[in-house]
Design a protein around this motif. Structure first.
Motif, mmCIF file in Angstrom:
data_model
loop_
_atom_site.group_PDB
_atom_site.id
_atom_site.type_symbol
_atom_site.label_atom_id
_atom_site.label_comp_id
_atom_site.label_asym_id
_atom_site.label_seq_id
_atom_site.Cartn_x
_atom_site.Cartn_y
_atom_site.Cartn_z
ATOM 1 N N ILE A 31 0.852 -1.186 0.000
ATOM 2 C CA ILE A 31 0.000 0.000 0.000
ATOM 3 C C ILE A 31 0.884 1.231 0.000
ATOM 4 N N ALA A 32 0.762 2.043 -1.047
ATOM 5 C CA ALA A 32 1.484 3.309 -1.124
ATOM 6 C C ALA A 32 0.610 4.382 -0.484
ATOM 7 N N ALA A 33 0.887 4.655 0.770
ATOM 8 C CA ALA A 33 0.060 5.602 1.509
ATOM 9 C C ALA A 33 0.521 7.034 1.281
ATOM 10 N N GLY A 34 -0.454 7.930 1.252
ATOM 11 C CA GLY A 34 -0.151 9.349 1.282
ATOM 12 C C GLY A 34 0.020 9.776 2.725
ATOM 13 N N ALA A 35 -0.194 11.035 3.009
ATOM 14 C CA ALA A 35 -0.035 11.551 4.367
ATOM 15 C C ALA A 35 -1.216 11.121 5.232
ATOM 16 N N MET B 208 3.456 9.310 14.098
ATOM 17 C CA MET B 208 4.674 9.306 13.305
ATOM 18 C C MET B 208 4.661 10.444 12.292
ATOM 19 N N HIS B 209 3.501 10.663 11.676
ATOM 20 C CA HIS B 209 3.385 11.739 10.697
ATOM 21 C C HIS B 209 3.604 13.093 11.353
ATOM 22 N N GLU B 210 3.069 13.268 12.564
ATOM 23 C CA GLU B 210 3.251 14.528 13.271
ATOM 24 C C GLU B 210 4.715 14.754 13.614
ATOM 25 N N ASP C 63 -4.086 7.344 -1.102
ATOM 26 C CA ASP C 63 -3.326 8.591 -0.908
ATOM 27 C C ASP C 63 -4.151 9.869 -1.057
ATOM 28 N N GLY C 64 -5.478 9.760 -1.076
ATOM 29 C CA GLY C 64 -6.287 10.962 -1.209
ATOM 30 C C GLY C 64 -6.073 11.692 -2.509
ATOM 31 N N GLY C 65 -5.591 10.973 -3.530
ATOM 32 C CA GLY C 65 -5.361 11.585 -4.849
ATOM 33 C C GLY C 65 -3.997 12.179 -5.041
ATOM 34 N N TYR C 66 -3.078 11.941 -4.097
ATOM 35 C CA TYR C 66 -1.741 12.564 -4.160
ATOM 36 C C TYR C 66 -1.026 12.246 -5.480
ATOM 37 N N LEU C 67 -1.025 10.989 -5.891
ATOM 38 C CA LEU C 67 -0.302 10.593 -7.106
ATOM 39 C C LEU C 67 -0.996 11.028 -8.387
#
Length: 253
Positions: free
Chosen positions: A185-189, A194-196, A247-251
């Motif tokens: 899975i290629a996740a976006g933000a 961890m992201h914070e 990814d919420g449309g990132y790619l």
């Protein structure tokens, strides 16, 4: 609940990194759909907290250092000897690194690769052993959009995740004779602790610009967890060797 509560009944699944973030959210979702889980993490208290939130019975929590060593394969062999073999594995554990290459240290590179690709290879090695996974089972690994889009300060992290995607394609072919499915899975933000930490110290303008690169906004751990449930279930039985962008449309930019 998006899927039927019995979606994963009868399945025994390992989730790494289950003490927080995506791993924790996924463990909860999988248990809610009937799976029996073996969850791992490095923080025993947080791991116990996750275990207490899992629906159903028969779950197991184990501390595990995902250092890429042969001890990982031994762990998988141990939890399946004389017991039901695994029907799924989700490797969610990992560490972040946002740092310009000129400031990166060899030790940091080793840590990122150890928790990501080295551990993924060790998990795959263990899953390939006779009796550990049932035929037709599924292996799923966390990757990132960073492997497919360049971003300053992400070279080490991106390299580790690109290695995950390459491993997935090769393993999908190698393990196909047993009907084992292998995907990433290629996740976006995704809004996790961890992201914070990854964004700490960045100018507010940079953080805002990164968020705006996701047309559907930043994700939540549950957004990943639902896709994991699908890919580990029989509904994903014809999906293998693929990197799914969640990814919420990132790619799409």
């Amino acid at each position: 609940m998006i899927f039927h509560p019995s979606l994963l009944v009868g399945q025994r699944i390992v989730v790494t990194g289950a003490s927080s973030g995506i791993g924790r959210a996924t463990a909860i979702v999988l248990a809610n759909h009937g799976a029996q889980l073996v969850i791992t993490g490095r923080d025993p208290q947080r791991l116990a907290a996750t275990l207490s939130e899992l629906a159903g019975e028969g779950h197991l929590a184990r501390e595990l250092d995902l250092d890429g060593s042969d001890a990982i394969a031994e762990f998988l062999k141990e939890i399946t000897t004389g017991q039901q073999p695994l029907s799924g594995l989700f490797h969610a554990a990992g560490v972040e690194l946002l740092r310009p290459m000129k400031l990166s240290k060899a030790q940091q590179t080793a840590q990122v690769f150890s928790s990501s690709i080295h551990s993924a290879l060790a998990l795959a090695r263990g899953c390939a052993l006779r009796g550990v996974m049932q035929d037709g089972a599924a292996l799923l690994f966390m990757s990132s959009v960073a492997a497919q889009r360049g971003q300053a300060g992400m070279a080490v992290y991106a390299a580790a995740k690109a290695a995950i995607d390459g491993m997935v394609r090769a393993l999908a072919v190698e393990l196909a004779p047993r009907g084992l499915r292998v995907n990433s899975i290629a996740a976006g933000a995704v809004q996790t602790e961890m992201h914070e930490r990854l964004l700490q110290g960045l100018p507010e303008t940079a953080v805002q610009a990164y968020a705006e690169r996701h047309p559907l906004g930043l994700g939540k751990p549950e957004d990943i967890a639902q896709v994991v449930a699908f890919l580990l279930s029989d509904a994903g039985r014809w999906v293998s060797g693929a990197t799914w962008a969640v990814d919420g449309g990132y790619l799409a930019r």
